[in-house]
Scaffold this motif. Structure first.
Motif, PDB file in Angstrom:
ATOM      1  N   GLY A  40       0.826  -1.209   0.000  1.00  0.00           N
ATOM      2  CA  GLY A  40       0.000   0.000   0.000  1.00  0.00           C
ATOM      3  C   GLY A  40       0.859   1.256   0.000  1.00  0.00           C
ATOM      4  N   VAL A  59      -5.414   4.110   4.038  1.00  0.00           N
ATOM      5  CA  VAL A  59      -6.142   3.743   5.258  1.00  0.00           C
ATOM      6  C   VAL A  59      -5.528   2.487   5.860  1.00  0.00           C
ATOM      7  N   SER A  61      -5.538  -0.198   9.278  1.00  0.00           N
ATOM      8  CA  SER A  61      -6.362  -0.573  10.436  1.00  0.00           C
ATOM      9  C   SER A  61      -5.602  -0.472  11.758  1.00  0.00           C
ATOM     10  N   SER A  62      -4.280  -0.634  11.729  1.00  0.00           N
ATOM     11  CA  SER A  62      -3.532  -0.642  12.995  1.00  0.00           C
ATOM     12  C   SER A  62      -2.965   0.755  13.287  1.00  0.00           C
ATOM     13  N   GLY A  66       3.625  -0.227   7.887  1.00  0.00           N
ATOM     14  CA  GLY A  66       4.682  -1.213   7.616  1.00  0.00           C
ATOM     15  C   GLY A  66       4.155  -2.630   7.510  1.00  0.00           C
ATOM     16  N   ILE A  69       6.317  -5.838   8.216  1.00  0.00           N
ATOM     17  CA  ILE A  69       7.732  -5.425   8.311  1.00  0.00           C
ATOM     18  C   ILE A  69       7.972  -4.606   9.581  1.00  0.00           C
ATOM     19  N   ASN A  84      14.149  -9.877   5.848  1.00  0.00           N
ATOM     20  CA  ASN A  84      15.425  -9.350   6.355  1.00  0.00           C
ATOM     21  C   ASN A  84      16.375  -9.013   5.213  1.00  0.00           C
ATOM     22  N   ARG A 250     -10.271   0.514  10.116  1.00  0.00           N
ATOM     23  CA  ARG A 250     -10.423  -0.757   9.395  1.00  0.00           C
ATOM     24  C   ARG A 250     -11.596  -0.673   8.422  1.00  0.00           C
ATOM     25  N   TRP A 270      -7.144  -2.255  -3.009  1.00  0.00           N
ATOM     26  CA  TRP A 270      -7.180  -3.109  -1.814  1.00  0.00           C
ATOM     27  C   TRP A 270      -5.787  -3.706  -1.634  1.00  0.00           C
ATOM     28  N   ILE A 289       8.383 -15.799  15.814  1.00  0.00           N
ATOM     29  CA  ILE A 289       9.778 -15.464  15.522  1.00  0.00           C
ATOM     30  C   ILE A 289      10.515 -15.235  16.847  1.00  0.00           C
ATOM     31  N   ILE A 407       9.110  -9.515  -1.300  1.00  0.00           N
ATOM     32  CA  ILE A 407       8.981  -8.075  -1.556  1.00  0.00           C
ATOM     33  C   ILE A 407       9.279  -7.758  -3.024  1.00  0.00           C
TER      34      ILE A 407
HETATM   35  C1  LIG Z   1       8.266 -14.098   8.849  1.00  0.00           C
HETATM   36  C2  LIG Z   1       8.339 -13.472   7.483  1.00  0.00           C
HETATM   37  C3  LIG Z   1       9.522 -13.567   6.759  1.00  0.00           C
HETATM   38  C4  LIG Z   1       9.622 -12.975   5.489  1.00  0.00           C
HETATM   39  N1  LIG Z   1      10.806 -13.056   4.811  1.00  0.00           N
HETATM   40  C5  LIG Z   1      10.917 -12.488   3.587  1.00  0.00           C
HETATM   41  C6  LIG Z   1      12.161 -12.500   2.890  1.00  0.00           C
HETATM   42  O1  LIG Z   1      13.166 -13.003   3.388  1.00  0.00           O
HETATM   43  N2  LIG Z   1      12.217 -11.933   1.653  1.00  0.00           N
HETATM   44  C7  LIG Z   1      11.135 -11.321   1.088  1.00  0.00           C
HETATM   45  O2  LIG Z   1      11.243 -10.796  -0.029  1.00  0.00           O
HETATM   46  N3  LIG Z   1       9.946 -11.274   1.737  1.00  0.00           N
HETATM   47  C8  LIG Z   1       9.811 -11.846   2.961  1.00  0.00           C
HETATM   48  N4  LIG Z   1       8.613 -11.776   3.638  1.00  0.00           N
HETATM   49  C9  LIG Z   1       7.444 -11.219   2.949  1.00  0.00           C
HETATM   50  C10 LIG Z   1       7.334  -9.689   2.968  1.00  0.00           C
HETATM   51  O3  LIG Z   1       7.505  -9.215   4.268  1.00  0.00           O
HETATM   52  C11 LIG Z   1       5.961  -9.344   2.378  1.00  0.00           C
HETATM   53  O4  LIG Z   1       5.946  -9.728   1.001  1.00  0.00           O
HETATM   54  C12 LIG Z   1       5.558  -7.872   2.404  1.00  0.00           C
HETATM   55  O5  LIG Z   1       6.009  -7.207   3.542  1.00  0.00           O
HETATM   56  C13 LIG Z   1       4.031  -7.819   2.286  1.00  0.00           C
HETATM   57  O6  LIG Z   1       3.567  -6.489   2.308  1.00  0.00           O
HETATM   58  P1  LIG Z   1       2.014  -6.184   2.069  1.00  0.00           P
HETATM   59  O7  LIG Z   1       1.840  -4.740   2.136  1.00  0.00           O
HETATM   60  O8  LIG Z   1       1.573  -6.879   0.828  1.00  0.00           O
HETATM   61  O9  LIG Z   1       1.233  -6.925   3.253  1.00  0.00           O
HETATM   62  P2  LIG Z   1       1.184  -6.642   4.836  1.00  0.00           P
HETATM   63  O10 LIG Z   1       2.528  -6.345   5.345  1.00  0.00           O
HETATM   64  O11 LIG Z   1       0.460  -7.808   5.404  1.00  0.00           O
HETATM   65  O12 LIG Z   1       0.312  -5.320   4.974  1.00  0.00           O
HETATM   66  C14 LIG Z   1      -1.082  -5.287   4.914  1.00  0.00           C
HETATM   67  C15 LIG Z   1      -1.568  -4.118   5.766  1.00  0.00           C
HETATM   68  O13 LIG Z   1      -2.975  -3.996   5.623  1.00  0.00           O
HETATM   69  C16 LIG Z   1      -3.540  -3.731   6.897  1.00  0.00           C
HETATM   70  N5  LIG Z   1      -4.935  -4.194   6.839  1.00  0.00           N
HETATM   71  C17 LIG Z   1      -5.352  -5.481   6.774  1.00  0.00           C
HETATM   72  N6  LIG Z   1      -6.691  -5.533   6.680  1.00  0.00           N
HETATM   73  C18 LIG Z   1      -7.121  -4.242   6.677  1.00  0.00           C
HETATM   74  C19 LIG Z   1      -8.413  -3.652   6.586  1.00  0.00           C
HETATM   75  N7  LIG Z   1      -9.508  -4.412   6.474  1.00  0.00           N
HETATM   76  N8  LIG Z   1      -8.516  -2.281   6.603  1.00  0.00           N
HETATM   77  C20 LIG Z   1      -7.387  -1.509   6.703  1.00  0.00           C
HETATM   78  N9  LIG Z   1      -6.147  -2.040   6.790  1.00  0.00           N
HETATM   79  C21 LIG Z   1      -6.009  -3.385   6.774  1.00  0.00           C
HETATM   80  C22 LIG Z   1      -2.670  -4.516   7.858  1.00  0.00           C
HETATM   81  O14 LIG Z   1      -2.775  -4.026   9.187  1.00  0.00           O
HETATM   82  C23 LIG Z   1      -1.288  -4.295   7.252  1.00  0.00           C
HETATM   83  O15 LIG Z   1      -0.659  -3.143   7.758  1.00  0.00           O
HETATM   84  C24 LIG Z   1       8.496 -12.316   4.926  1.00  0.00           C
HETATM   85  C25 LIG Z   1       7.304 -12.210   5.674  1.00  0.00           C
HETATM   86  C26 LIG Z   1       7.228 -12.779   6.946  1.00  0.00           C
HETATM   87  C27 LIG Z   1       5.962 -12.630   7.752  1.00  0.00           C
END
Ligand SMILES: Cc1cc2nc3c(=O)[nH]c(=O)nc-3n(C[C@H](O)[C@H](O)[C@H](O)COP(=O)(O)OP(=O)(O)OC[C@H]3O[C@@H](n4cnc5c(N)ncnc54)[C@H](O)[C@@H]3O)c2cc1C
Length: 426
Positions: A40, A59, A61-62, A66, A69, A84, A250, A270, A289, A407
């Motif tokens: 986002g 927008v 929810s928390s 990040g 992350i 990492n 949220r 979304w 973790i 990522i």
């Molecule tokens: C343990 C772990 C290890 C990882 N290791 C690696 C790695 O080594 N290399 C790599 O490339 N990637 C790794 N990743 C993956 C990487 O961290 C993710 O691909 C990336 O951070 C995802 O970002 P995102 O924004 O798609 O999702 P998210 O980080 O899940 O963000 C979604 C956001 O939406 C918010 N949200 C959810 N529902 C709602 C709602 N209804 N209304 C408003 N807000 C809402 C949440 O609070 C959250 O802030 C790892 C992930 C984890 C958990």
């Protein structure tokens, strides 16, 4: 639709994957982004750069930005709780470069590149010897089979321990539950083929990095941890007069977001891992973790990147944090390891993890041992990418539930969407 060579050079193998973009998003003058994780935030940033006249509301929810992350720190210990390090992809390098983070972004230490799988009670180095355990003919058969589409990784890599080690390390799930197309679209030949040979494409992609291309199979990380990336994006967004961030809010679904902000639903992006009412809602696993420290002089674990443990106890993976990164992760004379514990392998007792680490590392007395985070990870069940290909979304859907677990997937997907909005040739 075939894609231009320019797009393949910018995005590489990601061009094989579908984009879940609503066709009318390009017309939206006010865009509502739901979810303040990396996807986002990066979308808001790239969109604000490309279309400075448009209004963007992000927008979350928390109370914090990040998403998954976060960089945990205590005294001189420092550990990312999710991503990492990143494997090479020009979209991630472009983001780092555009944020002015080149000086903080380093390829991980060459001397710590060895990886191991705990196989039949032994530490086996990832390399030709491990590949021999799968067998060349079985591997060829596995690849052919996986090219039929929608197959689990267990069929692509016909050795359960090795396949499980890999998928547990990437998506916290065993290989029979993981879609081979999502993890290895190039190998399974999902989607379109590039218009030039793979080796030529690799050369062109390498030349497209904004700074020196990283070595093949290397990783790179931020000296201060990946939260630096989030902080830098947020700082840029806060400077943008047309971007507004709403925390602690949220949205139940895209319809509610559209109605709250009084925009058509195609103006909503979304950016959360699950898309309500499309069958991806509850598909998640949980992981705990832990940080584990050892006195360097008594630590017997070899220097390296880390070890994957497919069976035999609660710990599924150990990352050698203080060996890997250019930036410091542990106090002088100490080593820091990050332990991954899938919730379904743990009985909830710290003693169980302690005993397993003692078996794996020969260490009874860690200098630090504590839980630093709990995270949920989307599931990528066999057929996942095919399902996305056929999906009709009421609004644009981005993020790791849609694009893939890393990522590189998330950051590149955002670039592709913003380029499509600007009507680039894709
Ligand atoms: C343990 C772990 C290890 C990882 N290791 C690696 C790695 O080594 N290399 C790599 O490339 N990637 C790794 N990743 C993956 C990487 O961290 C993710 O691909 C990336 O951070 C995802 O970002 P995102 O924004 O798609 O999702 P998210 O980080 O899940 O963000 C979604 C956001 O939406 C918010 N949200 C959810 N529902 C709602 C709602 N209804 N209304 C408003 N807000 C809402 C949440 O609070 C959250 O802030 C790892 C992930 C984890 C958990």
């Amino acid at each position: 639709m075939a894609h231009s060579i320019d797009s393949w050079v910018r995005h590489g193998v990601e061009m094989r994957k579908p984009l879940l973009i609503h066709p009318n998003l390009s017309d939206a003058q006010r865009i509502i982004v739901i979810g303040g994780g990396l996807s986002g935030l990066t979308f808001a940033l790239r969109c604000a750069e490309k279309f400075p006249e448009r209004t963007i509301d992000l927008v979350e929810s928390s109370p914090r930005l990040g998403g998954v992350i976060e960089t945990w720190s205590e005294d001189e210990w420092r550990c990312d709780v999710s991503v990492n390090a990143s494997r090479p992809h020009p979209a991630v390098w472009r983001l780092i470069h555009d944020l002015g983070l080149d000086d903080e972004w380093h390829v991980t230490n060459d001397y710590a590149s060895n990886r191991w799988v705990h196989f039949n009670g032994q530490r086996v180095k990832v390399g030709p010897a491990l590949a021999m355990k799968i067998g060349i003919f079985r591997t060829i058969r596995g690849v052919r089979n996986a090219r039929k589409g929608g197959r689990p990784v267990s069929e692509l890599i016909p050795n359960t321990s090795i396949a499980d080690a890999l998928t547990l390390g990437i998506v916290n799930d065993i290989s029979i539950n993981v879609d081979a197309d999502t993890l290895f679209p190039g190998l399974t030949r999902f989607g379109h083929e590039p218009p030039v040979s793979r080796s030529k494409l690799r050369r062109l992609v390498n030349d497209s990095y904004p700074s020196k291309a990283p070595p093949r199979r290397s990783m790179a990380s931020l000296d201060g941890g990946m939260e630096q990336l989030i902080d830098s994006i947020v700082a840029r967004l806060e400077e943008s007069p047309k971007v507004k961030i709403h925390l602690n809010s949220r949205m139940r679904n895209p319809e509610e977001a559209a109605s709250n902000f009084q925009v058509p639903i195609h103006s909503v992006v979304w950016a959360t891992p699950n898309f309500p009412d499309l069958g991806f809602k509850k598909e998640r696993t949980k992981i705990r973790i832990f940080a584990w420290g050892e006195l360097a002089k008594s630590s017997i674990a070899p220097i390296g990147y880390g070890m994957l443990i497919p069976t035999g106890g609660p710990v599924s993976g150990i990352l050698h944090e203080s060996d890997i990164h250019h930036g410091s992760r542990a106090p002088e004379g100490q080593r820091l390891f990050r332990i991954m514990v899938p919730e379904n392998r743990w009985n909830g007792e710290l003693n169980q993890i302690h005993a397993h680490m003692n078996d794996l590392h020969g260490q009874k007395n860690p200098t630090i041992f504590k839980e630093i985070a709990e995270r949920e990870i989307p599931r990528y069940l066999p057929g996942h990418l095919q399902k996305l290909n056929d999906l009709q979304v009421p609004c644009t859907w981005i993020g790791w539930g849609a694009s893939g677990p890393s990522i590189t997937h998330v950051v590149d997907e955002v670039e592709r969407i913003v380029e499509r909005m600007a009507d680039y040739r894709i």
